[in-house]
Design an enzyme around this catalytic site. Structure first.
Site, PDB file in Angstrom:
ATOM      1  N   LYS A   1     -26.731  41.434  23.877  1.00 59.25           N
ATOM      2  CA  LYS A   1     -27.778  40.953  22.817  1.00 59.25           C
ATOM      3  C   LYS A   1     -27.568  40.553  21.245  1.00 59.25           C
ATOM      4  CE  LYS A   1     -30.975  39.748  24.627  1.00 59.25           C
ATOM      5  NZ  LYS A   1     -30.356  39.931  26.510  1.00 59.25           N
TER       6      LYS A   1
ATOM      7  N   GLU B   1     -24.664  38.773  22.049  1.00 57.73           N
ATOM      8  CA  GLU B   1     -24.292  36.203  21.859  1.00 57.73           C
ATOM      9  C   GLU B   1     -25.423  35.600  21.228  1.00 57.73           C
ATOM     10  OE1 GLU B   1     -26.932  35.875  24.944  1.00 57.73           O
ATOM     11  OE2 GLU B   1     -27.948  37.719  25.532  1.00 57.73           O
TER      12      GLU B   1
ATOM     13  N   CYS C   1     -27.520  21.670  31.817  1.00 55.47           N
ATOM     14  CA  CYS C   1     -28.233  20.858  30.594  1.00 55.47           C
ATOM     15  C   CYS C   1     -29.668  20.010  30.925  1.00 55.47           C
ATOM     16  CB  CYS C   1     -27.072  18.662  30.641  1.00 55.47           C
ATOM     17  SG  CYS C   1     -25.455  19.061  30.824  1.00 55.47           S
TER      18      CYS C   1
ATOM     19  N   HIS D   1     -11.460  58.855  26.522  1.00 55.96           N
ATOM     20  CA  HIS D   1     -10.236  58.195  27.295  1.00 55.96           C
ATOM     21  C   HIS D   1      -9.525  56.555  26.925  1.00 55.96           C
ATOM     22  CE1 HIS D   1     -11.652  61.398  30.081  1.00 55.96           C
ATOM     23  NE2 HIS D   1     -12.588  61.259  29.952  1.00 55.96           N
TER      24      HIS D   1
ATOM     25  N   ASN E   1     -26.049  16.762  35.322  1.00 59.35           N
ATOM     26  CA  ASN E   1     -26.549  17.764  35.019  1.00 59.35           C
ATOM     27  C   ASN E   1     -25.852  18.655  35.994  1.00 59.35           C
ATOM     28  OD1 ASN E   1     -26.788  20.693  34.591  1.00 59.35           O
ATOM     29  ND2 ASN E   1     -29.136  20.652  35.433  1.00 59.35           N
ATOM     30  N   GLY E   2     -24.699  18.935  35.757  1.00 65.41           N
ATOM     31  CA  GLY E   2     -23.141  20.000  36.436  1.00 65.41           C
ATOM     32  C   GLY E   2     -22.613  19.555  36.713  1.00 65.41           C
TER      33      GLY E   2
ATOM     34  N   LYS F   1     -29.762  28.334  28.322  1.00 61.64           N
ATOM     35  CA  LYS F   1     -30.667  29.923  28.681  1.00 61.64           C
ATOM     36  C   LYS F   1     -30.058  29.621  30.482  1.00 61.64           C
ATOM     37  CE  LYS F   1     -34.304  32.527  28.797  1.00 61.64           C
ATOM     38  NZ  LYS F   1     -33.383  34.269  28.073  1.00 61.64           N
TER      39      LYS F   1
ATOM     40  N   ARG G   1     -31.478  24.576  27.614  1.00 61.87           N
ATOM     41  CA  ARG G   1     -31.042  23.902  28.169  1.00 61.87           C
ATOM     42  C   ARG G   1     -29.214  23.737  27.162  1.00 61.87           C
ATOM     43  NH1 ARG G   1     -33.403  24.439  32.861  1.00 61.87           N
ATOM     44  NH2 ARG G   1     -31.218  23.019  34.542  1.00 61.87           N
TER      45      ARG G   1
ATOM     46  N   GLU H   1     -26.746  46.879  27.641  1.00 60.65           N
ATOM     47  CA  GLU H   1     -28.050  45.498  27.936  1.00 60.65           C
ATOM     48  C   GLU H   1     -27.480  44.914  26.124  1.00 60.65           C
ATOM     49  OE1 GLU H   1     -30.446  42.496  27.573  1.00 60.65           O
ATOM     50  OE2 GLU H   1     -29.200  42.567  29.000  1.00 60.65           O
TER      51      GLU H   1
ATOM     52  N   TRP I   1     -25.097  20.646  26.965  1.00 61.05           N
ATOM     53  CA  TRP I   1     -24.327  22.129  26.940  1.00 61.05           C
ATOM     54  C   TRP I   1     -22.729  21.936  27.784  1.00 61.05           C
ATOM     55  CZ3 TRP I   1     -21.024  25.207  29.736  1.00 61.05           C
ATOM     56  CH2 TRP I   1     -20.817  26.872  29.353  1.00 61.05           C
TER      57      TRP I   1
END
Ligand code: AGP
Length: 605
Positions: A486, A489, A2, A505, A100-101, A600, A27, A482, A74
């Site tokens: 992108k 997300e 957060c 396979h 935050n946590g 982020k 955040r 990568e 968040w």
């Protein structure tokens, strides 16, 4: 992960809190709130679901104060709701807390100490503020002592706390363990923030806080106590960044701005890390530590882990040093058998990722040396590693990392060149890093200048698909991982990056009529093989798109990349995949910079 802000000693408190929260929205952005007090009995608590813009709409013209705290969330514990938004409040409306946590033992605390307390939220944070209130009332403790006592009861938790007491309204109480939190020093006022970016309009001088410290802040004083209650003196550090650097200017989204900034980031890295003659400028101490290593361990999460996969090839090719790459959340609890003399490299844009920090704590405990490559000065992973190399990429605000990925790879190339040369490795001596970085900068520029063609591809092939596959071999496979991340997300298309030889396979069973399969082809040795794997998927109805180096290009290839050394091709081949993800998200009408469910900087494990 957060965002937390606080201010004391400014009649502009509401504006400072809201501007700060706006800068920290990357955040966490599912709900937000502020609490302000004007020192003369007037105080206001305003919370709302959604973005800071939604919160601003709830704040009436009468809301004012000179001390206050704010939070953007968040969600970890409890659904997205106004009740679960922060600040959380004690039952008697005396204490206000933002956090935050994660509090690991909140259920136990609730049943052991608070069974008679009515709760209004599902959060772990409310347990802490009710506990502080209980201790203050029942043990007749002042706010500071109740806060400190409550902290001793928290087990295995990560937290950044900011507390206000209505009965002592010009004071902010701060505590930190594992989560990032800074104190900003002003003239007649002081601020608190999760990230310096939030307060650059107020001050450039910050105090970093250590785990276990408790800080008491008033408009004209800051008192830091260590975990044993001893007073701590500490110098501020200066953040040499202009607040406007965090603005997106005329760009619709930060992500496009950050993609376009990559050529200049390459030039900046050449300026910072190469001498006039193009030789790497890396500290002798770092190089000698790395030279003693018999194996390099690269550790990171998400996009940073992907940059590590490219780093493995660079270090092994240019230094002949065996190199492993590990996902930090796995390495933290499932550590492989280490070599005799390991050297650790941590890749982290934010420098705050909890998974990576957990590994660094173990590495430090074992007495091994480490290097953090990060974009944030004074971040936790930078402070706690033996060495730091900064990305100099400028603030990266969009949740989807782009310029940090290419900057991490460029620094790995510079470091591998320096280490290989210091060990007289011929390959490294022949590798002209300055020339390559120059070619990469102009190459990326050429790709972003032609972004409208990539926009068309996104519109034609990605808006109505539920899945897509990026395929390649060796370094192209690393970039495929990568590229898929992108797309996933920010556009919510289920995508996979796949070793192209592995498709047949099993996974080729997922190919249907029109499924986009994007082949990345920059490695001469395996180019033909990847092309035949593409053919195999086309035979089953796939829509083929190719991203190919000029020297390997054929008629009909969609995106042709300017030529650079094969080891440096990820710096070019990734850019079209960043743009494909960007335009797919944009034309699906999504919030490109703040995709759902993400944040982020991931400061919880
Ligand atoms: C990438 O676009 C994501 N934001 C995410 O995977 C990110 O790379 C990961 O959380 C690691 O973050 P860091 O580089 O700040 O440690």
């Amino acid at each position: 992960m957060c965002g937390i802000v606080g201010v004391t000693g400014s009649d502009n408190a509401v504006k400072i809190l809201l501007d700060g929260l706006q800068k920290l929205e990357y955040r966490g952005y599912d709900s937000a709130g502020i609490y302000v007090n004007d020192q003369s009995g007037e105080d206001y608590l305003v919370k709302e679901k959604g973005r800071i813009a939604d919160l601003k709409r709830e704040i009436g013209p009468d809301v004012h104060g000179s001390t206050g705290i704010g939070h953007t969330r968040w969600a970890t514990h409890g659904v997205v709701s106004v009740d679960n938004a922060h600040p959380q409040v004690s039952k008697d409306n005396r204490f206000y807390l933002v956090h935050n946590g994660v509090i690991d033992n909140f259920q136990e605390l609730k049943s052991d100490y608070l069974s008679d307390v009515p709760f209004t939220s599902q959060t772990d944070t409310e347990v802490v503020v009710q506990l502080i209130d209980k201790l203050a009332v029942e043990e007749n403790l002042n706010a500071h002592d109740a806060f400190v006592k409550a902290l001793t009861l928290l087990k295995g938790s990560s937290y950044g706390f900011l507390l206000m007491d209505r009965e002592d309204p010009d004071t902010l109480y701060v505590a930190k363990n594992k989560s990032p939190l800074l104190v900003g020093v002003g003239d007649g006022f002081n601020v608190v923030c999760s990230d310096a970016l939030a307060m650059l309009r107020e001050t450039h001088d910050f105090l970093e806080l250590m785990d276990g410290e408790v800080v008491t802040i008033k408009p004209d004083s800051i008192k830091i106590e260590d975990k044993d209650g001893n007073l701590v003196e500490r110098d501020t550090f200066h953040v040499d960044m202009n607040a406007d650097e965090t603005d997106k200017g005329t760009y619709p989204f930060y992500m496009l701005k950050e993609i376009d900034e990559q050529p200049n980031v390459m030039r900046k890295l050449a300026q910072v890390y190469l001498s006039e003659t193009g030789e790497p400028v890396i500290s002798d101490k770092l190089l000698s530590s790395m030279k003693q290593a018999d194996r390099i361990y690269i550790v990171g999460a998400g996009t940073s882990y992907h940059a590590g996969l490219v780093g493995k090839r660079l270090f092994e090719n240019l230094t002949q040093t065996p190199t492993e790459v590990h996902i930090s959340s796995e390495f933290a609890y499932e550590q492989p058998i280490l070599s005799k003399k390991p050297f650790f490299i941590f890749l982290s844009q934010s420098g705050e990722t909890a998974d990576s920090r957990e590994v660094l704590v173990n590495v430090n405990a074992a007495g091994y040396e480490s290097l953090t490559i990060t974009n944030v000065q004074n971040s936790t992973l930078s402070r706690e590693a033996t060495y730091t190399l900064l990305l100099h990429a400028g603030p990266e605000i969009a949740v989807a990392s782009t310029k940090a990925y290419t900057a991490q790879i460029a620094i790995e190339a510079i470091l591998a060149k320096a280490l290989g040369e210091s060990d007289n490795q011929i390959v490294a001596q022949r590798f002209d890093i300055r020339q390559q970085l120059g070619l990469v900068a102009t190459g990326i520029q050429a790709i972003v200048d032609a972004k409208s063609e990539i926009e068309q591809l996104a519109k034609d092939d990605f808006l109505n698909t539920s899945n897509a596959f990026y395929i390649g071999r060796s370094l192209d496979w690393s970039v495929s991982l990568e590229a898929a991340l992108k797309l996933k997300e920010i556009s919510y298309v289920q995508a996979e990056g796949f070793a192209s030889g592995e498709l047949k396979h099993g996974t080729i069973a997922l190919i249907e009529e029109g499924t986009p399969v994007i082949g990345i082809i920059t490695q001469a040795k395996t180019a033909g093989l990847t092309r035949s794997n593409l053919q195999e998927t086309m035979a089953r109805g796939a829509k083929i798109i190719t991203i190919v180096s000029e020297n390997l290009a054929k008629n009909g290839d969609n995106i042709v990349l300017p030529e650079v050394d094969e080891l440096m091709t990820p710096l070019l081949s990734v850019v079209p995949t960043q743009l494909l993800a960007y335009y797919t998200s944009l034309h699906k009408g999504l919030d490109v910079d703040k995709p759902r469910n993400l944040a982020k900087s991931v400061t919880v494990e």
